[in-house]
Design an enzyme around this catalytic site. Sequence first.
Site, PDB file in Angstrom:
ATOM      1  N   GLY A 132       0.838  -1.199   0.000  1.00 42.56           N
ATOM      2  CA  GLY A 132       0.000   0.000   0.000  1.00 42.56           C
ATOM      3  C   GLY A 132       0.867   1.240   0.000  1.00 42.56           C
ATOM      4  O   GLY A 132       2.085   1.151   0.166  1.00 42.56           O
TER       5      GLY A 132
ATOM      6  N   LYS B 101       4.423  12.358  -2.542  1.00 45.96           N
ATOM      7  CA  LYS B 101       5.203  11.188  -2.128  1.00 45.96           C
ATOM      8  C   LYS B 101       6.250  11.626  -1.107  1.00 45.96           C
ATOM      9  O   LYS B 101       7.058  12.515  -1.391  1.00 45.96           O
ATOM     10  CB  LYS B 101       5.873  10.576  -3.361  1.00 45.96           C
ATOM     11  CG  LYS B 101       6.651   9.303  -3.088  1.00 45.96           C
ATOM     12  CD  LYS B 101       7.111   8.653  -4.388  1.00 45.96           C
ATOM     13  CE  LYS B 101       7.986   7.435  -4.122  1.00 45.96           C
ATOM     14  NZ  LYS B 101       8.451   6.821  -5.382  1.00 45.96           N
TER      15      LYS B 101
ATOM     16  N   GLY C  73       7.509   7.058   6.405  1.00 40.35           N
ATOM     17  CA  GLY C  73       6.580   7.832   5.582  1.00 40.35           C
ATOM     18  C   GLY C  73       7.237   8.956   4.798  1.00 40.35           C
ATOM     19  O   GLY C  73       6.564   9.717   4.110  1.00 40.35           O
TER      20      GLY C  73
ATOM     21  N   ARG D  21       3.680  14.002  -7.606  1.00 44.37           N
ATOM     22  CA  ARG D  21       3.679  13.116  -8.762  1.00 44.37           C
ATOM     23  C   ARG D  21       2.286  13.129  -9.386  1.00 44.37           C
ATOM     24  O   ARG D  21       1.278  13.143  -8.675  1.00 44.37           O
ATOM     25  CB  ARG D  21       4.041  11.718  -8.250  1.00 44.37           C
ATOM     26  CG  ARG D  21       4.058  10.658  -9.259  1.00 44.37           C
ATOM     27  CD  ARG D  21       4.853   9.471  -8.777  1.00 44.37           C
ATOM     28  NE  ARG D  21       4.128   8.652  -7.813  1.00 44.37           N
ATOM     29  CZ  ARG D  21       4.581   7.476  -7.377  1.00 44.37           C
ATOM     30  NH1 ARG D  21       5.750   7.008  -7.786  1.00 44.37           N
ATOM     31  NH2 ARG D  21       3.888   6.774  -6.515  1.00 44.37           N
TER      32      ARG D  21
ATOM     33  N   ASP E  34       4.016  -4.589  -7.520  1.00 45.51           N
ATOM     34  CA  ASP E  34       3.441  -3.372  -6.944  1.00 45.51           C
ATOM     35  C   ASP E  34       4.025  -2.119  -7.607  1.00 45.51           C
ATOM     36  O   ASP E  34       3.550  -1.017  -7.346  1.00 45.51           O
ATOM     37  CB  ASP E  34       3.657  -3.315  -5.423  1.00 45.51           C
ATOM     38  CG  ASP E  34       5.090  -3.572  -5.025  1.00 45.51           C
ATOM     39  OD1 ASP E  34       5.608  -4.662  -5.331  1.00 45.51           O
ATOM     40  OD2 ASP E  34       5.718  -2.679  -4.424  1.00 45.51           O
ATOM     41  N   ASN E  35       5.023  -2.292  -8.450  1.00 44.87           N
ATOM     42  CA  ASN E  35       5.578  -1.153  -9.184  1.00 44.87           C
ATOM     43  C   ASN E  35       5.199  -1.199 -10.663  1.00 44.87           C
ATOM     44  O   ASN E  35       5.777  -0.481 -11.472  1.00 44.87           O
ATOM     45  CB  ASN E  35       7.105  -1.119  -9.040  1.00 44.87           C
ATOM     46  CG  ASN E  35       7.532  -0.789  -7.614  1.00 44.87           C
ATOM     47  OD1 ASN E  35       6.766  -0.195  -6.853  1.00 44.87           O
ATOM     48  ND2 ASN E  35       8.742  -1.161  -7.247  1.00 44.87           N
TER      49      ASN E  35
ATOM     50  N   ASP F 257       7.252   4.363 -10.118  1.00 48.71           N
ATOM     51  CA  ASP F 257       8.086   4.144  -8.930  1.00 48.71           C
ATOM     52  C   ASP F 257       9.578   4.037  -9.268  1.00 48.71           C
ATOM     53  O   ASP F 257      10.135   2.947  -9.416  1.00 48.71           O
ATOM     54  CB  ASP F 257       7.627   2.902  -8.148  1.00 48.71           C
ATOM     55  CG  ASP F 257       6.507   3.247  -7.186  1.00 48.71           C
ATOM     56  OD1 ASP F 257       6.011   4.394  -7.247  1.00 48.71           O
ATOM     57  OD2 ASP F 257       6.123   2.387  -6.372  1.00 48.71           O
TER      58      ASP F 257
HETATM   59  P1  AMP Z   1       9.135   1.061  -3.187  1.00 48.83           P
HETATM   60  O1  AMP Z   1      10.304   0.143  -3.102  1.00 48.83           O
HETATM   61  O2  AMP Z   1       9.482   2.523  -3.051  1.00 48.83           O
HETATM   62  O3  AMP Z   1       8.284   0.800  -4.379  1.00 48.83           O
HETATM   63  O4  AMP Z   1       8.264   0.753  -1.892  1.00 48.83           O
HETATM   64  C1  AMP Z   1       7.772  -0.521  -1.516  1.00 48.83           C
HETATM   65  C2  AMP Z   1       6.772  -0.369  -0.401  1.00 48.83           C
HETATM   66  O5  AMP Z   1       7.387   0.205   0.757  1.00 48.83           O
HETATM   67  C3  AMP Z   1       5.591   0.530  -0.727  1.00 48.83           C
HETATM   68  O6  AMP Z   1       4.470   0.015  -0.085  1.00 48.83           O
HETATM   69  C4  AMP Z   1       6.010   1.858  -0.137  1.00 48.83           C
HETATM   70  O7  AMP Z   1       4.913   2.663   0.172  1.00 48.83           O
HETATM   71  C5  AMP Z   1       6.743   1.406   1.126  1.00 48.83           C
HETATM   72  N1  AMP Z   1       7.754   2.390   1.554  1.00 48.83           N
HETATM   73  C6  AMP Z   1       8.929   2.690   0.964  1.00 48.83           C
HETATM   74  N2  AMP Z   1       9.595   3.622   1.659  1.00 48.83           N
HETATM   75  C7  AMP Z   1       8.824   3.946   2.723  1.00 48.83           C
HETATM   76  C8  AMP Z   1       8.948   4.841   3.814  1.00 48.83           C
HETATM   77  N3  AMP Z   1      10.014   5.617   3.959  1.00 48.83           N
HETATM   78  N4  AMP Z   1       7.949   4.883   4.705  1.00 48.83           N
HETATM   79  C9  AMP Z   1       6.867   4.107   4.584  1.00 48.83           C
HETATM   80  N5  AMP Z   1       6.677   3.243   3.591  1.00 48.83           N
HETATM   81  C10 AMP Z   1       7.637   3.154   2.658  1.00 48.83           C
HETATM   82 MG    MG Z   2       6.637   0.976  -5.093  1.00 47.26          MG
END
Ligand code: AMP
Ligand code: MG
Length: 490
Positions: A97, A120, A133, A183, A261-262, A271
């Site tokens: 999510g 983001k 976050g 974004r 998920d990407n 992403d």
């Molecule tokens: P990503 O690798 O950026 O596509 O992220 C994979 C998952 O980790 C997604 O669900 C992102 O929302 C979550 N995520 C990545 N970085 C953070 C962060 N700093 N805080 C919270 N969730 C994160």
């Molecule tokens: Mg992602």
Amino acid sequence: MIETAAPARTLSELPVAPGLSKLGERFVEFRDPTPLPEPQLVVFNADVAALLELDPAVAADPDFVKLAAGNARFSGVQSYAAIYAGHQFGTFVAQLGDGRAITLGEVVTSSGARYEWQVKGAGTTAFSRFGDGRAVLRSTIREYLASEALHHLGIPTTRALAIARSDEAVFRERPETAAVLTRIAPSHLRFGSFELFHYRGEADAVAKLADYAIGRFFPELLALEAPARYAAFLREVVERTARLIAQWQSVGFSHGVLNTDNMSILGLTLDYGPYGFLDAYEPGFICNHTDETGRYAFDRQPGIGLWNCKALAVALSTLVSKDDADAALAAYEPAYRERAVALLRAKLGLREAREGDVTLAVDFLDLLAAARADHTNTFRALSTDLASARALLEAAPGADAWFERYRTRLAAEGSDDPARYAAMQCVNPKYILRNYLAQQAIAAAEGGDFAEIARLHAVLRAPFDEQPENESYAAAPPEWAAEISVSCSS
Ligand code: AMP
Ligand code: MG
């Protein structure tokens, strides 16, 4: 062509709709962004403002900076985080999510186009797991520049409107600066959005999401009855994915984290994390240093695209029969091949399609690999004068023989040098977002100077133009660039 000026609206004039969140709390968590202390605008993209029919003068509006930092939302529309699952490095993760991205709503243009406005790095959500976050300035600059670079290379992608920063520190491998990227995309729906409900056994939610996606983004499919409609939807996503990846391969773009998920349901590049553009042509290039097995290596992207489409087919299996899914998935390979071959032919400046063209192109790539020649610069040299291309391939055995074949092939279609060069320069970019160029812009920005981001962005807006004044941005990486390491941390 008669062009009527698109409206240039102020923030308060912008019509903002709920978008995906109108499907309700099964699909999103309603959540306000977490304010960023004393935000400062780092960069603003007038091109994307124009897409939204937003007056670029808003860049100077304090209310815009608040929105860009996640310190405000649009009045009358609840902001939200979307829920999804995904296969990460091949393993299913039941709940992901938007852990740090919050959608403020959907901007509606005068022609009825709709764009999700997402911040983001705007704080935690119900899906943050162990994350803070936040996003760091480094990663927001990387995403901003890469998404705009791909867009101007003609590759479907999410867009970037702005970056806001704050002095607040965020801890990654080292303390870094917190920043928020705004974004923009018609939709950020992912393959994983469908997987979440499928694996929970909530077939009705899969159908709702598919109906939403079809109604919004594939309205031509509404002419078909279900289940043919859903099969056609799957096929369309499969073909878009195949064509997208063919385009990445043609410019040497490596995404780095092709988890489901990407993967965008619209076939957009989505992403940006540890991505990389190839410098020297190295087919097995792994841009993500945490990808130990090379699952997402450059030359594995086309295969991974199909793997991900199969995962989507499973997620849609309550809507699409096995036979229909197999038929949709069978469209991947030809869609990929057709686009990839067309691009290779264009990159070699071949007007006509003749037998042996693919072998000629593949042999050229083998020469590049053998010489460790720069992917972008060698194709560009081939589009400028053959002798300079030959010189770049000095180290490759068999280069002379290849150039002989190439000349013969060109002669066979009566190729005219100036016309061919002109056409080739429209498909073989001179400027790509090399990692070291991004790094220079990041280092300057971390020191408080944002001018290099704008300069680099300006170069990347016209990647096929000669831009003699910006020649230095076309240079292969200097030696210090070998030190740069890119990981998932962002
Ligand atoms: P990503 O690798 O950026 O596509 O992220 C994979 C998952 O980790 C997604 O669900 C992102 O929302 C979550 N995520 C990545 N970085 C953070 C962060 N700093 N805080 C919270 N969730 C994160
Ligand atoms: Mg992602």
